[in-house]
Scaffold this motif. Structure first.
Motif, PDB file in Angstrom:
ATOM      1  N   GLU A  99       0.846  -1.186   0.000  1.00  0.00           N
ATOM      2  CA  GLU A  99       0.000   0.000   0.000  1.00  0.00           C
ATOM      3  C   GLU A  99       0.879   1.232   0.000  1.00  0.00           C
ATOM      4  O   GLU A  99       1.894   1.272   0.697  1.00  0.00           O
ATOM      5  N   GLU A 100       0.495   2.217  -0.803  1.00  0.00           N
ATOM      6  CA  GLU A 100       1.221   3.479  -0.906  1.00  0.00           C
ATOM      7  C   GLU A 100       0.237   4.625  -0.746  1.00  0.00           C
ATOM      8  O   GLU A 100      -0.925   4.506  -1.140  1.00  0.00           O
ATOM      9  N   GLN A 101       0.695   5.741  -0.193  1.00  0.00           N
ATOM     10  CA  GLN A 101      -0.115   6.950  -0.095  1.00  0.00           C
ATOM     11  C   GLN A 101       0.206   7.857  -1.274  1.00  0.00           C
ATOM     12  O   GLN A 101       1.377   8.145  -1.534  1.00  0.00           O
ATOM     13  N   THR A 106      -5.097   6.036  -0.404  1.00  0.00           N
ATOM     14  CA  THR A 106      -4.335   4.804  -0.218  1.00  0.00           C
ATOM     15  C   THR A 106      -4.520   3.927  -1.447  1.00  0.00           C
ATOM     16  O   THR A 106      -5.650   3.599  -1.818  1.00  0.00           O
ATOM     17  N   THR A 108      -3.447   0.354  -3.428  1.00  0.00           N
ATOM     18  CA  THR A 108      -2.911  -0.996  -3.287  1.00  0.00           C
ATOM     19  C   THR A 108      -2.267  -1.397  -4.603  1.00  0.00           C
ATOM     20  O   THR A 108      -2.915  -1.346  -5.655  1.00  0.00           O
ATOM     21  N   LYS A 110      -0.275  -4.456  -6.698  1.00  0.00           N
ATOM     22  CA  LYS A 110      -0.096  -5.906  -6.708  1.00  0.00           C
ATOM     23  C   LYS A 110       0.794  -6.294  -7.871  1.00  0.00           C
ATOM     24  O   LYS A 110       0.680  -5.739  -8.960  1.00  0.00           O
ATOM     25  N   TRP A 121      -7.685   1.638  -6.086  1.00  0.00           N
ATOM     26  CA  TRP A 121      -7.950   2.612  -5.032  1.00  0.00           C
ATOM     27  C   TRP A 121      -9.345   3.201  -5.208  1.00  0.00           C
ATOM     28  O   TRP A 121     -10.009   2.979  -6.211  1.00  0.00           O
TER      29      TRP A 121
END
Length: 153
Positions: A99-101, A106, A108, A110, A121
């Motif tokens: 997960e990144e901001q 947020t 996700t 993969k 998101w």
């Protein structure tokens, strides 16, 4: 409609169904697609490959833009009303899920440790996904996400 045919599985015949009556429409342009669904859709100007074809599809209210390259590369942007479902349609297992901001969102990601096949998101109103085949680098997918988030705020 441009050559889109879907076949029912386990049906005794191989007759194609009328996709428009089944809730799937293929559109000639981004403008036509947006008019059909009633919301704006982001579009990429720059891709990590040379684009040879673009398709614009509304599948039951989930909008998809598919960008195809000459070597079978494909990047898809998906967007739909946020009802809690994953608009990507990709439910594959992935070796890496992080997960990144991005701003206040947020995201996700993969894929595996070298590339990412999926980013998903929501902004609270709409759900988004970027799917890539083959996967793309972290830097490229993050730039693509930033473009979408910046242009939808």
């Amino acid at each position: 409609m441009v050559g889109l045919q879907i076949y029912h599985i386990n049906q005794p015949t191989d007759e194609p169904i009328d996709v428009a009556s089944e809730g799937i429409t293929e559109n000639a342009s981004l403008t036509e697609l947006e008019e059909g669904v009633g919301f704006d859709m982001p579009e990429f100007e720059t891709l990590p490959f040379e684009k040879v074809e673009t398709t614009y599809t509304n599948a039951f209210g989930i909008v998809r833009i598919d960008y195809y390259g000459s070597s079978e590369e494909c990047i898809t942007i998906s967007k739909g009303k946020d009802d809690g479902t994953d608009v990507s349609g990709d439910y594959n297992e992935n070796a890496s899920v992080i997960e990144e901001q991005v701003d206040s969102i947020t995201v996700t990601l993969k894929g595996n440790e070298e590339s990412y096949n999926l980013a998903i998101w929501t902004d609270g109103e709409y759900a988004y996904a970027i799917s890539a085949n083959p996967g793309i680098s972290y830097e490229i997918v993050m730039k693509m996400i930033q473009v979408i988030i910046t242009n939808t705020e």
